[in-house]
Design a protein around this motif. Structure first.
Motif, PDB file in Angstrom:
ATOM      1  N   PHE A   6       0.876  -1.172   0.000  1.00 38.47           N
ATOM      2  CA  PHE A   6       0.000   0.000   0.000  1.00 38.47           C
ATOM      3  C   PHE A   6       0.910   1.217   0.000  1.00 38.47           C
ATOM      4  CE2 PHE A   6      -1.774  -3.424   2.482  1.00 38.47           C
ATOM      5  CZ  PHE A   6      -3.072  -3.545   2.023  1.00 38.47           C
ATOM      6  N   PHE A   7       0.677   2.144  -0.901  1.00 44.02           N
ATOM      7  CA  PHE A   7       1.549   3.315  -0.903  1.00 44.02           C
ATOM      8  C   PHE A   7       0.801   4.585  -1.246  1.00 44.02           C
ATOM      9  CE2 PHE A   7       1.936   1.402  -5.092  1.00 44.02           C
ATOM     10  CZ  PHE A   7       1.859   2.476  -5.957  1.00 44.02           C
ATOM     11  N   ASP A   8       1.317   5.659  -0.688  1.00 39.66           N
ATOM     12  CA  ASP A   8       0.805   7.009  -0.950  1.00 39.66           C
ATOM     13  C   ASP A   8       2.040   7.881  -1.134  1.00 39.66           C
ATOM     14  OD1 ASP A   8      -0.775   9.218  -1.254  1.00 39.66           O
ATOM     15  OD2 ASP A   8      -1.157   9.471   0.883  1.00 39.66           O
ATOM     16  N   LEU A   9       2.383   8.133  -2.364  1.00 35.46           N
ATOM     17  CA  LEU A   9       3.594   8.880  -2.673  1.00 35.46           C
ATOM     18  C   LEU A   9       3.236  10.247  -3.229  1.00 35.46           C
ATOM     19  CD1 LEU A   9       5.640   6.029  -4.416  1.00 35.46           C
ATOM     20  CD2 LEU A   9       5.773   6.782  -2.046  1.00 35.46           C
ATOM     21  N   PRO A  10       3.999  11.266  -2.856  1.00 34.72           N
ATOM     22  CA  PRO A  10       3.730  12.607  -3.382  1.00 34.72           C
ATOM     23  C   PRO A  10       4.045  12.683  -4.869  1.00 34.72           C
ATOM     24  CG  PRO A  10       5.747  12.601  -2.100  1.00 34.72           C
ATOM     25  CD  PRO A  10       5.147  11.244  -1.947  1.00 34.72           C
ATOM     26  N   SER A  38      -2.797   2.328  -6.119  1.00 34.73           N
ATOM     27  CA  SER A  38      -1.831   2.377  -5.009  1.00 34.73           C
ATOM     28  C   SER A  38      -1.890   1.172  -4.080  1.00 34.73           C
ATOM     29  CB  SER A  38      -1.969   3.664  -4.199  1.00 34.73           C
ATOM     30  OG  SER A  38      -1.706   4.773  -5.023  1.00 34.73           O
ATOM     31  N   VAL A  39      -2.494   0.072  -4.521  1.00 34.01           N
ATOM     32  CA  VAL A  39      -2.487  -1.190  -3.775  1.00 34.01           C
ATOM     33  C   VAL A  39      -2.075  -2.290  -4.746  1.00 34.01           C
ATOM     34  CG1 VAL A  39      -3.821  -2.841  -2.416  1.00 34.01           C
ATOM     35  CG2 VAL A  39      -4.340  -0.400  -2.263  1.00 34.01           C
ATOM     36  N   GLY A  65       7.003   9.984   1.201  1.00 38.14           N
ATOM     37  CA  GLY A  65       5.734   9.291   1.073  1.00 38.14           C
ATOM     38  C   GLY A  65       5.556   8.217   2.123  1.00 38.14           C
ATOM     39  N   LEU A  66       4.529   7.399   1.935  1.00 31.07           N
ATOM     40  CA  LEU A  66       4.184   6.340   2.866  1.00 31.07           C
ATOM     41  C   LEU A  66       4.037   5.036   2.091  1.00 31.07           C
ATOM     42  CD1 LEU A  66       3.205   5.413   5.699  1.00 31.07           C
ATOM     43  CD2 LEU A  66       0.904   6.033   4.958  1.00 31.07           C
TER      44      LEU A  66
END
Length: 101
Positions: A6-10, A38-39, A65-66
């Motif tokens: 799972f990611f949340d990138l700028p 994003s998954v 990011g995360l």
């Protein structure tokens, strides 16, 4: 087992957008498929291969990011409820090994 990323990138600057694209291409090149935006998910054989894959993802992660990793068994993965939508053609729900030459 399944390894889910799972990611949340700028993506506000060109540099961040390039890092996002590079990370996404890394996932696809290494056998992950997209469950939803994003998954990403990949089928692995056991805990050892899950650990090695997580180390590989960590080494290719962008600096901002995360990014989260989750390893689940096939039994746990099969209990996932799909509330809206259909299982896509790319959804792999068996442990059969296929080799395409």
């Amino acid at each position: 087992m399944r390894v889910m990323v799972f990611f949340d990138l700028p993506t506000t600057t060109k540099k961040e957008l390039n890092a996002y694209a590079k990370f996404r291409k890394f996932l696809l090149k290494n056998g992950f498929y997209m469950l939803q935006e994003s998954v990403y998910c990949k089928l692995v054989l056991n805990h050892s291969s899950s650990y090695l894959l997580s180390q590989k993802v960590k080494s290719h992660a962008p600096s901002d990011g995360l990014i989260m990793l989750l390893s689940v068994t096939e039994k746990q993965f099969s209990k996932m409820d799909i509330i809206i939508g259909d299982k896509g053609k790319e959804h792999i729900d068996s442990t059969d090994r296929i080799v395409l030459l």
